[in-house]
Design an enzyme around this catalytic site. Structure first.
Site, short mmCIF file in Angstrom:
data_model
loop_
_atom_site.label_atom_id
_atom_site.label_comp_id
_atom_site.label_asym_id
_atom_site.label_seq_id
_atom_site.Cartn_x
_atom_site.Cartn_y
_atom_site.Cartn_z
N LYS A 186 24.64 -52.64 66.99
CA LYS A 186 24.98 -52.22 65.63
C LYS A 186 24.33 -53.15 64.60
CE LYS A 186 29.45 -52.25 66.46
NZ LYS A 186 29.41 -52.46 67.93
N THR A 187 24.44 -54.45 64.82
CA THR A 187 23.82 -55.40 63.89
C THR A 187 22.30 -55.25 63.90
OG1 THR A 187 25.63 -56.97 64.17
CG2 THR A 187 23.57 -57.84 63.31
N ASP B 99 30.18 -55.95 58.75
CA ASP B 99 30.61 -55.89 60.15
C ASP B 99 32.13 -55.80 60.22
OD1 ASP B 99 30.32 -55.80 62.86
OD2 ASP B 99 29.95 -57.95 63.11
N THR C 33 34.14 -51.41 65.65
CA THR C 33 34.44 -51.16 67.06
C THR C 33 35.65 -50.26 67.22
OG1 THR C 33 35.77 -53.19 67.10
CG2 THR C 33 33.47 -53.37 67.79
N ARG D 199 23.65 -56.95 75.14
CA ARG D 199 23.94 -58.34 74.82
C ARG D 199 24.32 -59.11 76.07
NH1 ARG D 199 28.50 -59.25 70.54
NH2 ARG D 199 26.92 -58.33 69.17
#
Length: 358
Positions: free
Chosen positions: A88-89, A133, A182, A241
C-alpha cells in the site's frame, strides 16, 4: 497555528526515504536494523511497470493515472485496503512518482485533532499527494474536516471559542488523498464514499513472491538458486515484505554458516534457525495451535483465554496470528470460540482424539 505536522509527517525524496512505518510481523524480534530498512526502501519499485503482482489493481490504477495526466489534473482520491506488507505504501509512492509530484506522509493515529489536519492540508501544494496510513484510526473531528477537504478542497478554520467563534473558510489546492487501511470496515461510510477509486490488495501467490524474490536478489547482489528462492516464497505467508525480510535473513545465514549461495539447503537451515516452518508459521502461530490442541483438546476456546495461555495480548492474537491460521485452514472461528481443524492436528504431528468433533 501550531501543528504537529513537522513531527508526524514528512515529504518524500524518492529513492532516499524509507516509509515502512511500524513493522507488524514478528519474524525477527525487535526493530529492523538501519541497514535492513535502507535495503527494504531500495527494493521498492518506482513505477507501475516494476510493481509485481496485483494485476487487476495495477491495470485499474494505470487507467486512473493516465486519464488524470491526459486531463492535466490531480487524480481522484485513492483508498488502498488490505493486510500489512502487500504494497500500500509503495503504491502511494508510485502514484506520486507517476504524476511527477511529491508525496506527503502522515498516519491516522498522528492526526488526533482537527487543527493537526488543517495544518497539514494548508501546507499542501498544487497536485501534491497526501498519504494517510491507517486512515481508519483518525480522530472523528479530523475525519469530518476531511470530508469537506476531499470534496470541495476547502477547510473551515474555527477562530475563537463559545458564541463568538467564527468559521473562516480556507481554500485548498487540488490534491490527491491516498488512504491506506488494514480494516476498511472501520471507515465511516461518508469518508469511504468520497474516494474515487478503491483497491483491495490480496495476498500474493507463491509464483508472484518468487518473482519478487528474484528481483530483490538481483538488486541486492545475492547469489541464489531457484530452489532456494522457492523455499523462501512458500514460507512468506503471501506477503512481499515478509519474503524480502526472510531473503535477507537467509543471506545472513549463507554468508556466516554456508558458502554464500542461497540454495534449498541454506534456505531450509536458515528458516529453521528463525523458527519459520514449512507453512510459514512462526513461534507465536505454533504456540496458539499447541495450546489449542494440547491444553484445550482442540477447543472451542475463547480468544481471551487463548491469548493469556500464550502470553500475548488478545488483540495481537486476533489481528496478527489468527487471520493467517484461519486462511490456512488450521483453526476455525465459531460462536463458542476458536476450534482447531484436523489440518492443525496433522501439522503438529499429533493424533486426533477419538471423540474429537469438528
Amino acid at each position: 497555528m501550531t501543528s504537529s505536522f513537522d513531527r508526524d509527517s514528512y515529504e518524500v525524496d524518492f529513492g532516499e526515504q524509507d516509509l515502512t512505518g511500524a513493522e507488524q510481523e514478528r519474524l525477527v524480534s525487535g526493530r529492523a536494523e538501519t541497514a535492513d530498512r535502507d535495503a527494504e526502501a531500495a527494493l521498492r519499485p518506482k513505477g507501475l511497470t516494476d510493481f509485481i503482482g496485483q494485476p487487476q489493481v495495477r491495470e485499474q490504477l494505470s487507467l486512473v493515472l493516465d486519464a488524470a495526466k491526459a486531463r492535466q489534473k490531480a487524480p481522484d482520491h485513492v483508498l488502498l485496503s488490505g493486510p500489512p506488507g502487500l504494497g500500500k505504501t509503495t503504491l502511494a509512492m508510485i502514484i506520486a512518482h507517476e504524476m511527477n509530484s511529491s508525496l506527503r506522509v502522515t498516519s491516522g493515529p498522528a492526526v488526533q485533532h482537527a487543527g493537526d489536519l488543517a495544518a497539514i492540508l494548508s501546507s499542501l501544494e498544487e497536485g501534491e499527494v497526501l498519504f494517510i496510513d491507517e486512515i481508519h484510526r483518525m480522530a472523528r473531528a479530523a475525519e469530518e474536516m476531511l470530508y469537506v477537504a476531499m470534496e470541495d478542497f476547502r477547510v473551515d478554520v474555527i477562530v475563537g471559542k463559545g458564541p463568538g467563534a467564527t468559521a473562516i473558510p480556507l481554500d485548498l489546492p487540488q490534491f490527491t488523498l491516498v488512504g491506506a487501511t488494514t480494516r476498511s470496515g472501520l471507515l465511516p461510510a461518508p469518508l469511504r464514499d468520497r474516494f474515487g477509486f478503491t483497491a483491495l490488495l490480496d495476498f500474493y501467490s507463491s509464483a508472484d513472491l518468487l518473482t519478487v524474490l528474484q528481483r530483490s536478489a538481483r538488486m541486492l547482489g545475492i547469489e541464489s538458486e531457484l530452489a532456494g528462492l522457492e523455499e523462501i516464497s512458500t514460507r512468506s505467508r503471501g506477503t512481499p515484505r515478509i519474503a524480502n525480510r526472510l531473503l535477507r535473513r537467509v543471506r545472513d545465514w549463507a554468508q556466516v554458516r554456508g558458502s554464500g549461495l542461497i540454495d534449498e539447503e541454506a534456505a531450509t537451515n536458515a528458516l529453521r534457525v528463525y523458527e519459520v516452518d514449512e507453512l510459514g508459521l512462526d513461534r507465536l502461530d505454533r504456540s496458539v495451535l499447541q495450546v489449542l490442541c494440547k491444553r484445550f483438546g482442540g477447543g472451542p476456546v475463547g480468544l481471551g483465554t487463548l491469548a493469556v495461555s500464550v502470553g500475548e495480548e488478545a488483540d495481537t492474537v486476533e489481528t496478527v496470528s489468527e487471520p493467517y491460521l484461519v486462511r490456512e485452514g488450521l483453526i476455525s472461528r465459531t460462536p463458542r470460540g476458536r476450534v482447531a481443524t484436523t489440518a492443525a492436528w496433522k501439522h503438529l504431528k499429533m493424533q486426533i482424539p477419538a471423540n474429537y468433533e469438528f
